[in-house]
Design a protein around this motif. Structure first.
Motif, PDB file in Angstrom:
ATOM      1  N   ALA A 325       0.836  -1.216   0.000  1.00  0.00           N
ATOM      2  CA  ALA A 325       0.000   0.000   0.000  1.00  0.00           C
ATOM      3  C   ALA A 325       0.865   1.257   0.000  1.00  0.00           C
ATOM      4  CB  ALA A 325      -0.932  -0.015   1.205  1.00  0.00           C
ATOM      5  N   PHE A 326       1.943   1.234   0.788  1.00  0.00           N
ATOM      6  CA  PHE A 326       2.853   2.384   0.801  1.00  0.00           C
ATOM      7  C   PHE A 326       3.420   2.637  -0.598  1.00  0.00           C
ATOM      8  CE2 PHE A 326       4.024   1.365   5.488  1.00  0.00           C
ATOM      9  CZ  PHE A 326       2.869   1.991   5.922  1.00  0.00           C
ATOM     10  N   GLN A 327       3.827   1.532  -1.264  1.00  0.00           N
ATOM     11  CA  GLN A 327       4.439   1.672  -2.585  1.00  0.00           C
ATOM     12  C   GLN A 327       3.416   2.092  -3.635  1.00  0.00           C
ATOM     13  OE1 GLN A 327       7.394  -1.664  -3.339  1.00  0.00           O
ATOM     14  NE2 GLN A 327       6.691  -2.239  -1.287  1.00  0.00           N
ATOM     15  N   ILE A 328       2.177   1.590  -3.509  1.00  0.00           N
ATOM     16  CA  ILE A 328       1.129   1.959  -4.459  1.00  0.00           C
ATOM     17  C   ILE A 328       0.845   3.459  -4.388  1.00  0.00           C
ATOM     18  CG2 ILE A 328      -1.364   1.762  -4.911  1.00  0.00           C
ATOM     19  CD1 ILE A 328      -1.026  -1.256  -4.220  1.00  0.00           C
ATOM     20  N   GLU A 329       0.840   4.015  -3.166  1.00  0.00           N
ATOM     21  CA  GLU A 329       0.604   5.456  -3.031  1.00  0.00           C
ATOM     22  C   GLU A 329       1.656   6.255  -3.790  1.00  0.00           C
ATOM     23  OE1 GLU A 329       0.418   8.945   0.374  1.00  0.00           O
ATOM     24  OE2 GLU A 329      -0.048   6.885   0.961  1.00  0.00           O
ATOM     25  N   GLU A 330       2.921   5.818  -3.706  1.00  0.00           N
ATOM     26  CA  GLU A 330       3.984   6.526  -4.420  1.00  0.00           C
ATOM     27  C   GLU A 330       3.827   6.364  -5.940  1.00  0.00           C
ATOM     28  OE1 GLU A 330       5.857   8.595  -2.885  1.00  0.00           O
ATOM     29  OE2 GLU A 330       5.129   7.934  -0.924  1.00  0.00           O
ATOM     30  N   ILE A 331       3.368   5.191  -6.388  1.00  0.00           N
ATOM     31  CA  ILE A 331       3.151   4.962  -7.816  1.00  0.00           C
ATOM     32  C   ILE A 331       2.036   5.877  -8.332  1.00  0.00           C
ATOM     33  CG2 ILE A 331       2.314   3.280  -9.514  1.00  0.00           C
ATOM     34  CD1 ILE A 331       3.769   1.121  -7.812  1.00  0.00           C
ATOM     35  N   GLU A 333       1.192   8.729  -7.045  1.00  0.00           N
ATOM     36  CA  GLU A 333       1.773  10.081  -7.060  1.00  0.00           C
ATOM     37  C   GLU A 333       2.637  10.276  -8.307  1.00  0.00           C
ATOM     38  OE1 GLU A 333       4.717  12.638  -4.185  1.00  0.00           O
ATOM     39  OE2 GLU A 333       3.185  11.415  -3.220  1.00  0.00           O
ATOM     40  N   PHE A 334       3.364   9.233  -8.683  1.00  0.00           N
ATOM     41  CA  PHE A 334       4.189   9.250  -9.896  1.00  0.00           C
ATOM     42  C   PHE A 334       3.312   9.468 -11.130  1.00  0.00           C
ATOM     43  CE2 PHE A 334       6.055   6.583 -13.349  1.00  0.00           C
ATOM     44  CZ  PHE A 334       7.212   7.306 -13.573  1.00  0.00           C
ATOM     45  N   LEU A 335       2.168   8.772 -11.191  1.00  0.00           N
ATOM     46  CA  LEU A 335       1.250   8.930 -12.318  1.00  0.00           C
ATOM     47  C   LEU A 335       0.658  10.332 -12.364  1.00  0.00           C
ATOM     48  CD1 LEU A 335      -0.709   5.535 -12.245  1.00  0.00           C
ATOM     49  CD2 LEU A 335       1.037   6.242 -13.894  1.00  0.00           C
ATOM     50  N   LYS A 336       0.310  10.871 -11.183  1.00  0.00           N
ATOM     51  CA  LYS A 336      -0.262  12.209 -11.133  1.00  0.00           C
ATOM     52  C   LYS A 336       0.732  13.242 -11.673  1.00  0.00           C
ATOM     53  CE  LYS A 336      -2.493  15.555  -8.066  1.00  0.00           C
ATOM     54  NZ  LYS A 336      -2.821  15.901  -6.666  1.00  0.00           N
ATOM     55  N   ALA A 337       1.984  13.135 -11.249  1.00  0.00           N
ATOM     56  CA  ALA A 337       3.011  14.061 -11.739  1.00  0.00           C
ATOM     57  C   ALA A 337       3.207  13.905 -13.245  1.00  0.00           C
ATOM     58  CB  ALA A 337       4.325  13.821 -11.008  1.00  0.00           C
ATOM     59  N   SER A 338       3.138  12.658 -13.724  1.00  0.00           N
ATOM     60  CA  SER A 338       3.347  12.377 -15.147  1.00  0.00           C
ATOM     61  C   SER A 338       2.197  12.877 -16.014  1.00  0.00           C
ATOM     62  CB  SER A 338       3.527  10.874 -15.356  1.00  0.00           C
ATOM     63  OG  SER A 338       4.602  10.391 -14.579  1.00  0.00           O
ATOM     64  N   PHE A 346      -5.062  11.904 -15.555  1.00  0.00           N
ATOM     65  CA  PHE A 346      -4.743  11.180 -14.329  1.00  0.00           C
ATOM     66  C   PHE A 346      -5.794  10.101 -14.056  1.00  0.00           C
ATOM     67  CE2 PHE A 346      -5.248  11.007  -9.581  1.00  0.00           C
ATOM     68  CZ  PHE A 346      -4.119  10.251  -9.340  1.00  0.00           C
ATOM     69  N   ASP A 347      -7.083  10.445 -14.198  1.00  0.00           N
ATOM     70  CA  ASP A 347      -8.146   9.455 -13.969  1.00  0.00           C
ATOM     71  C   ASP A 347      -7.988   8.262 -14.902  1.00  0.00           C
ATOM     72  OD1 ASP A 347      -9.231  11.050 -12.016  1.00  0.00           O
ATOM     73  OD2 ASP A 347     -10.768  11.943 -13.312  1.00  0.00           O
ATOM     74  N   GLN A 348      -7.669   8.528 -16.163  1.00  0.00           N
ATOM     75  CA  GLN A 348      -7.498   7.441 -17.135  1.00  0.00           C
ATOM     76  C   GLN A 348      -6.300   6.559 -16.772  1.00  0.00           C
ATOM     77  OE1 GLN A 348      -9.435   6.405 -19.737  1.00  0.00           O
ATOM     78  NE2 GLN A 348     -10.886   7.903 -18.861  1.00  0.00           N
ATOM     79  N   SER A 349      -5.226   7.199 -16.297  1.00  0.00           N
ATOM     80  CA  SER A 349      -4.032   6.419 -15.938  1.00  0.00           C
ATOM     81  C   SER A 349      -4.301   5.528 -14.730  1.00  0.00           C
ATOM     82  CB  SER A 349      -2.840   7.348 -15.673  1.00  0.00           C
ATOM     83  OG  SER A 349      -3.040   8.112 -14.497  1.00  0.00           O
ATOM     84  N   VAL A 350      -5.129   5.994 -13.778  1.00  0.00           N
ATOM     85  CA  VAL A 350      -5.481   5.172 -12.618  1.00  0.00           C
ATOM     86  C   VAL A 350      -6.341   3.989 -13.054  1.00  0.00           C
ATOM     87  CG1 VAL A 350      -6.755   5.125 -10.431  1.00  0.00           C
ATOM     88  CG2 VAL A 350      -5.260   7.062 -10.960  1.00  0.00           C
ATOM     89  N   ILE A 351      -7.308   4.219 -13.969  1.00  0.00           N
ATOM     90  CA  ILE A 351      -8.129   3.123 -14.502  1.00  0.00           C
ATOM     91  C   ILE A 351      -7.244   2.094 -15.201  1.00  0.00           C
ATOM     92  CG2 ILE A 351      -9.867   2.553 -16.262  1.00  0.00           C
ATOM     93  CD1 ILE A 351     -11.147   5.318 -15.622  1.00  0.00           C
ATOM     94  N   GLN A 352      -6.267   2.605 -15.980  1.00  0.00           N
ATOM     95  CA  GLN A 352      -5.347   1.715 -16.684  1.00  0.00           C
ATOM     96  C   GLN A 352      -4.504   0.912 -15.696  1.00  0.00           C
ATOM     97  OE1 GLN A 352      -5.279   1.050 -19.910  1.00  0.00           O
ATOM     98  NE2 GLN A 352      -3.619  -0.436 -19.600  1.00  0.00           N
ATOM     99  N   MET A 353      -4.113   1.548 -14.598  1.00  0.00           N
ATOM    100  CA  MET A 353      -3.316   0.836 -13.594  1.00  0.00           C
ATOM    101  C   MET A 353      -4.116  -0.300 -12.971  1.00  0.00           C
ATOM    102  SD  MET A 353      -1.202   2.281 -10.301  1.00  0.00           S
ATOM    103  CE  MET A 353      -2.650   2.495  -9.283  1.00  0.00           C
TER     104      MET A 353
END
Length: 462
Positions: A325-331, A333-338, A346-353
């Motif tokens: 869970a800790f690592q997922i939060e950082e991932i 955050e990485f997607l949001k910055a990207s 960002f919403d689409q990238s989370v769905i894709q994840m």
């Protein structure tokens, strides 16, 4: 526990190991002393340009450089004492007449002899550190004959004197020291090796530098512990409250010291500090990795939650879920910055994840398990680490300084009651109210990224 308020380390042969690194046990000891309110510094014949990176890397309070003639911390210069220009001119004439090569110590580095500048490098120190004793004696004899035939560099005095000179290094054997003292009454001559002499103004030394810092920071010489191994350390070891000689020190240094510890390659600093009760050190109870980043994170866990593990063990499913869970939060955050902060992207990238997680679950379930569960866990974690380094490489970012910025920021997550606080639901470490203003790492990370970008662009232009 002693009444020590400040600890100072010589560099070569003391703080630096024979391979020119910092022992993990020394790093841990410095962290523990700083946490306990003890001031920590270095006292060296080297210059501020060499000392400055160590101030940042080890989070030291200050550095006494050029044997006491230039004293600084990461932001301030507390004292500087340039050499007299007439004396410098006389030394240059003497060197020319006697075929002696010189280097000149300035605030921004060493200039002059290529041979002496090589002696300041990690390569030269490494060679000296691994050279067997009988070979070292042979090298000294050879060196003594060579310098008699050496053609000295011709110096441009006008250009040389433009900036203050704090110390002169001369290629010289030990038997020449007395001759130099007789020739130049305003000179102090000291040594950290058999091949060269450090020439500085009378009235300056490492010990006097320590005394000056004591006047500023409120400690006396009796409340100081010093570590050293060479001739230029003897005055500070003898004049401080606690003088510690390294196991590899010159016999004369050991003779005047209060305590002789193990060598600089055998955890000598940590063992001496533990002997005096300043830190805890048990080489058998807690392993130290060759990976310094690992050791830094281990110090973080030791301070924050005490959960360090000395024997390899399998994470339970609940523990694994929490770590994931800790690592997922950082991932995320990485997607949001990207996404460039674009909400739709960002919403689409989370769905894709989410889809990728489902796909990965199907793939893992279909694969036959290889090795023990502990082996599989470890392999997965190392692969994660490998992927993170790969991402940094593909983004062109050097993580070394940035890792230390983040570590320093994380180590500041202690509340006013002196303890860490945790979220009762997630178990995540909480941040004190003033943390964002005082310790948030973003600005320092940006500065470091800007620096890396400038350096890279200059290289590309060349």
């Amino acid at each position: 526990m002693t009444d020590v308020k400040a600890v100072f380390f010589d560099l070569d042969g003391t703080l630096l190991t024979p391979t020119r690194g910092i022992a993990p046990s020394t790093r841990r000891a410095i962290i523990d002393m700083r946490r306990n309110g003890i001031l920590v510094g270095i006292a060296t014949g080297r210059g501020p340009a060499f000392a400055a990176p160590l101030l940042e890397e080890l989070n030291l309070n200050f550095a006494i450089t050029y044997n006491g003639q230039y004293i600084l911390d990461s932001k301030n210069v507390y004292y500087e004492h340039p050499m007299d220009k007439k004396l410098i001119t006389k030394i240059i004439r003497y060197a020319a007449d006697n075929h002696r090569d010189l280097s000149f110590g300035k605030a921004d580095g060493i200039t002059g002899s290529g041979l002496l500048k090589f002696g300041e490098t990690r390569t030269a120190g490494y060679i000296a550190g691994i050279l067997p004793a009988f070979m070292a004696n042979f090298a000294r004899a050879l060196f003594k004959n060579l310098i008699r035939k050496f053609r000295p560099v011709v110096y441009n005095l006008h250009k040389l004197m433009k900036d203050p000179i704090y110390q002169i290094m001369m290629v010289s054997t030990a038997d020449e020291s007395n001759k130099l003292l007789e020739k130049f009454p305003g000179l102090n001559v000291t040594r950290s090796n058999p091949y060269s002499a450090d020439l500085l103004s009378v009235g300056t030394s490492k010990l006097r530098g320590i005394k000056k810092l004591g006047e500023i920071f409120g400690f006396s010489l009796t409340e100081v512990m010093c570590f050293g191994d060479s001739e230029n350390d003897m005055e500070m070891l003898d004049g401080s409250g606690y003088g510690v000689a390294m196991g590899n020190a010159h016999p004369a240094v050991k003779e005047i010291s209060d305590y002789v510890t193990a060598s600089n390659g055998a955890d000598g600093i940590a063992k001496a500090l533990a002997y005096y009760g300043l830190v805890e050190f048990d080489e058998n109870s807690s392993f130290i990795s060759k990976d310094n980043e690992y050791n830094l994170v281990k110090e973080f866990h030791r301070l924050m939650d005490g959960k360090t593990q000395e024997v390899p063990k399998l994470f339970s499913i609940n523990e694994a879920e929490q770590r994931a869970a800790f690592q997922i939060e950082e991932i995320v955050e990485f997607l949001k910055a990207s996404s460039g902060m674009d909400g739709d992207q960002f919403d689409q990238s989370v769905i894709q994840m989410h889809k990728e997680i489902d796909r990965a679950a199907e793939k893992v379930i279909s694969k036959p398990a290889e090795g023990s569960p502990l082996t599989q866990q470890t392999d997965s974690l190392i692969d994660l680490l490998y992927f993170v380094y790969g991402s940094l490489i593909l983004s062109g970012v050097d993580p070394y300084e940035i890792f230390r910025i983040v570590h320093k920021s994380n180590m500041a997550k202690i509340f006013p009651d002196g303890k860490p606080h945790f979220d009762p639901n997630s178990g995540k470490l909480l941040k004190p109210d003033n943390w964002k203003v005082k310790y948030s790492p973003e600005q320092d990370i940006k500065r470091e990224l800007d620096r890396q970008t400038r350096v890279a662009e200059k290289k590309i232009k060349k």
